[in-house]
Design a protein around this motif. Sequence first.
Motif, mmCIF file in Angstrom:
data_model
loop_
_atom_site.group_PDB
_atom_site.id
_atom_site.type_symbol
_atom_site.label_atom_id
_atom_site.label_comp_id
_atom_site.label_asym_id
_atom_site.label_seq_id
_atom_site.Cartn_x
_atom_site.Cartn_y
_atom_site.Cartn_z
ATOM 1 N N PRO A 158 57.954 42.331 49.788
ATOM 2 C CA PRO A 158 57.051 42.004 48.440
ATOM 3 C C PRO A 158 56.019 40.764 49.033
ATOM 4 O O PRO A 158 56.555 39.863 49.584
ATOM 5 N N THR A 159 54.957 40.966 49.017
ATOM 6 C CA THR A 159 53.959 40.106 49.398
ATOM 7 C C THR A 159 52.737 40.008 48.357
ATOM 8 O O THR A 159 52.236 40.990 48.071
ATOM 9 N N TYR A 160 52.806 38.931 47.621
ATOM 10 C CA TYR A 160 51.564 38.864 46.407
ATOM 11 C C TYR A 160 50.191 38.756 47.245
ATOM 12 O O TYR A 160 50.055 37.855 48.106
ATOM 13 N N ARG A 161 49.192 39.198 46.453
ATOM 14 C CA ARG A 161 47.840 39.228 47.123
ATOM 15 C C ARG A 161 46.944 38.572 46.139
ATOM 16 O O ARG A 161 47.214 38.935 44.696
ATOM 17 N N SER A 162 45.975 37.795 46.585
ATOM 18 C CA SER A 162 45.159 37.349 45.474
ATOM 19 C C SER A 162 43.933 38.294 45.092
ATOM 20 O O SER A 162 43.507 39.168 45.844
ATOM 21 N N ILE A 163 43.700 38.263 43.641
ATOM 22 C CA ILE A 163 42.687 39.111 43.136
ATOM 23 C C ILE A 163 41.684 38.224 42.626
ATOM 24 O O ILE A 163 42.253 37.378 41.909
ATOM 25 N N VAL A 164 40.417 38.669 42.790
ATOM 26 C CA VAL A 164 39.320 37.933 42.130
ATOM 27 C C VAL A 164 38.756 39.109 40.781
ATOM 28 O O VAL A 164 38.581 40.151 41.446
ATOM 29 N N LEU A 165 38.660 38.512 39.831
ATOM 30 C CA LEU A 165 38.188 39.579 38.758
ATOM 31 C C LEU A 165 36.803 38.836 38.058
ATOM 32 O O LEU A 165 36.738 37.542 38.128
ATOM 33 N N TRP A 166 35.887 39.659 37.822
ATOM 34 C CA TRP A 166 34.463 39.084 37.087
ATOM 35 C C TRP A 166 33.646 40.396 36.717
ATOM 36 O O TRP A 166 34.200 41.356 36.617
ATOM 37 N N ARG A 167 32.486 40.000 36.131
ATOM 38 C CA ARG A 167 31.714 41.128 35.364
ATOM 39 C C ARG A 167 30.355 41.358 35.815
ATOM 40 O O ARG A 167 29.853 39.983 36.448
ATOM 41 N N GLN A 168 30.008 42.245 36.450
ATOM 42 C CA GLN A 168 28.874 42.572 36.955
ATOM 43 C C GLN A 168 27.985 43.484 36.035
ATOM 44 O O GLN A 168 28.382 44.727 35.680
#
Lengths: 292, 303
Positions: free
Chosen positions: B230-240
Amino acid sequence: MNPFSVTEQPNSLVGVGLRHPHYAQALSDNPINTHIDFVELHAENFFAKGGIALELLQDAAQKYDISIHGTSLGLGSNMALPCDTLAQFAHVVNVSNAKWVSEHLCFNRALVNGHVLHSGDLLPLAYNQASLRVLATNIAQVQDKLKRPILIENLSSYISVSQIDPMQADEMSEFAFLIALCQQAGCGLLLDLNNLIVNALNQQQTNVVDYVYENIKQIPAHLVGEIHLAGFSDNKVNGFIVDDHASAVSPQCWELYTRAKALFGNAATLIEWDNKLPTWEVLVGEAQKARF
Amino acid sequence: MRYQSLLIQAVFNQDKDSPEKSLNNTQQENELSSKLITKPFNDNSVNTSADSSSMQVNTQNALSVYRNNYIMSGIGALSITYSTVFAMMDEEDFRKLSLAYLKAYPKTCFDWADYGQGLSEFMLSIDALTSMPFLPELADIDWRLMQIERASSRAFDAASFSLLQTKPLETLRFLPGIGLQLTEALFPVQELYELAHTYEDECLSHSAQVQKQTSMNKVQGLISSAIKKPTYRSIVLWRQHYKGLFEYCDEATSNAFRSMLSNNSVSDVLSHFGDDQSGMSRWLQQSIASKKVCAIVIRARSL
């Protein structure tokens, strides 16, 4: 003179309910779009603060006259509307420069064990003075915010309030209630002929069109600003015909409309078809049938 | 107008076994039951018991129509908000999940689009979903994307980026793109999202079916790896434009976005790239091009 009509022409304006699958065609240069005088949009579909929904609303308003139809305010609920919800509703009305604004004769919220629950559906009211007071107060709240009168649509219902609480017997007929409401609140009526037919059928009335016509004759013509036409599915749910807006306008509804037109000549007419949508062409064709 | 509470309670059909028990009040529930089940017209002596019974059935049938409308509208709304979860699950299982959630969390909002915020957490409590442990993370992504797509619009100010050449970076800050936010995930949510939405057509060509199977095998491998290590990964969310988007991001990038979201100066944000000038330059170009950043503004002086 009908203060809720936007035309004094003998032939009323005809429109259709514009739903998501038809957006592209409705906003295209398709020549059949000239057959539509206006489109009705459900207010809640444009409650988002931004994004594509508001852009679509503006595009639709540039191409058509708009009727904004609320489905969630529940103006018969025994509580005031939250300011933020009313602001969202008003924003949609203002952005679209709506020619007509309407909601339903219903409630949908109540305090249940400390929580205000929202039924997500249009629940019937008791036709009594208490309901009149609540409705008139809440309609006034909306009309004050919008600075204009709104139309209230008669409801299709499957239960009477007295079945839930025998202490809440109706004190007047639905039609007397609607007329009294218009007088008290200064609103107009959106007369949904299909709802009246569905109710009459569920009440086992024998000659449905005659029965409804005799009732709507009581309504002063100047109160009716818009008429809804729709169909209903043959398949009953638990023994009830359900107002599902999933079919072409029913023969009974066309027959009743022919007679209602003589009563409410310049009220705008809308084809309401929300589920199991036909092609855009078929929907526009239904609207064309309403021009006679 | 007690009937309004009674009718709404009846529509929600809150029974003793339902998870929303905390919302129930036994006294009111009993009151409702007595109204519905005993004698709606007993006060009227002309009614026979057969009439009463018929009316009770009629009342229950009518309430079922409203209940059915509520449930169908709710399931429909959740399937739109949680489109990836809906695509990944068997339709009947999604209906069962939605029904359980609708019972646990009766609607309180006006707009169905605002309903369902806690579905991701709720899924963690459903034993039947343990075979698909990635679903709660997908649900969280679905909810975030929906909110981002409905967020207030903000104009992209291309000209403002010239400030980067003319003003000290300590005096400037980035204006984040619409809905920009960070989260993290254990499972391969990006690959799962693509799998769910790339092959939505029921009539896939042979080559598409092969591609789908290849993607599924790859995703299954990634899921297994996530469970084993188990390794958490960062995620970026936005609107284009109008579309909510998300992508994985490395540590420097996520720290830079976090700093940006804290309204830190441009120099603070860029400091997360250390000596990696090309990495910083690449991040800045990509962030501007993809609208993760929509403007540069002059920072307000702190008092």
